[in-house]
Design an enzyme around this catalytic site. Sequence first.
Site, mmCIF file in Angstrom:
data_model
loop_
_atom_site.group_PDB
_atom_site.id
_atom_site.type_symbol
_atom_site.label_atom_id
_atom_site.label_comp_id
_atom_site.label_asym_id
_atom_site.label_seq_id
_atom_site.Cartn_x
_atom_site.Cartn_y
_atom_site.Cartn_z
ATOM 1 N N ASP A 141 18.124 5.894 27.721
ATOM 2 C CA ASP A 141 17.529 5.127 28.167
ATOM 3 C C ASP A 141 18.367 4.193 29.042
ATOM 4 O O ASP A 141 18.451 3.336 28.475
ATOM 5 C CB ASP A 141 16.404 4.131 28.122
ATOM 6 C CG ASP A 141 14.735 4.869 27.258
ATOM 7 O OD1 ASP A 141 14.661 6.014 27.961
ATOM 8 O OD2 ASP A 141 13.745 4.756 27.381
ATOM 9 N N ASP A 155 11.733 10.090 33.306
ATOM 10 C CA ASP A 155 10.842 9.074 34.201
ATOM 11 C C ASP A 155 10.676 8.450 34.838
ATOM 12 O O ASP A 155 9.736 9.630 35.206
ATOM 13 C CB ASP A 155 11.448 8.017 32.994
ATOM 14 C CG ASP A 155 11.309 7.762 31.495
ATOM 15 O OD1 ASP A 155 10.874 8.677 30.979
ATOM 16 O OD2 ASP A 155 11.699 6.420 31.155
#
Length: 207
Positions: A141, A155
Amino acid sequence: MTSATPTPPPTSPSTPTRSLRASRLAWPAFAIALVVILIDQASKWWAEAALGDGQTIPVIGDLIRFVLVYNPGAAFSIGSDFTWVFAVAAAAAVVWITTLTWRVESRGWMVALGLLLGGATTHLGDRLFRDPGFARGHVVDFIGYGNLFIGNVADIAIFAGAIMLAILTVMGVHLRRPEADPSAEPASPDPGPSDAATAPEHPDTRA
């Protein structure tokens, strides 16, 4: 006089057309998924190369920033001790979405499923092949949203696909076109009065 050969029941012309449409729309959905996978993995490679030293790159002040973290769990690092569970869930999601994609007959659903499939597949790849080991990999991330959470391109694709599906559902757009009832037959015209009722009466000629 009628023919002794039975007339075969009429076939629905929509069946082959619908199958052909579904197969044609499945491939663009897979192409969308592939694009999501490539962009997501390329952006993660960049993040590890550019942000691996721990630096943070502001994009929109403190609202959007680039910062590298490795997430062993789900959103907000929930369930970090059960990484293998998320690997199994991602694999199940990929199989289920792929099955739906082969049946899609709506362009809107095609785009949404492509986004979802790409996001789920690239997450599955992280779980399977990244450190610390198979089915225990940590997701990369690097897109920070204020103080809320840190995500990635996959995402964004999953979120966009889910929003599209919600809108399509509210609008009444289905994954597949509604099928006509094969048992329904066109109503036959009113035969009108019977021949017996309309035949002229003949006088009795007997003596």
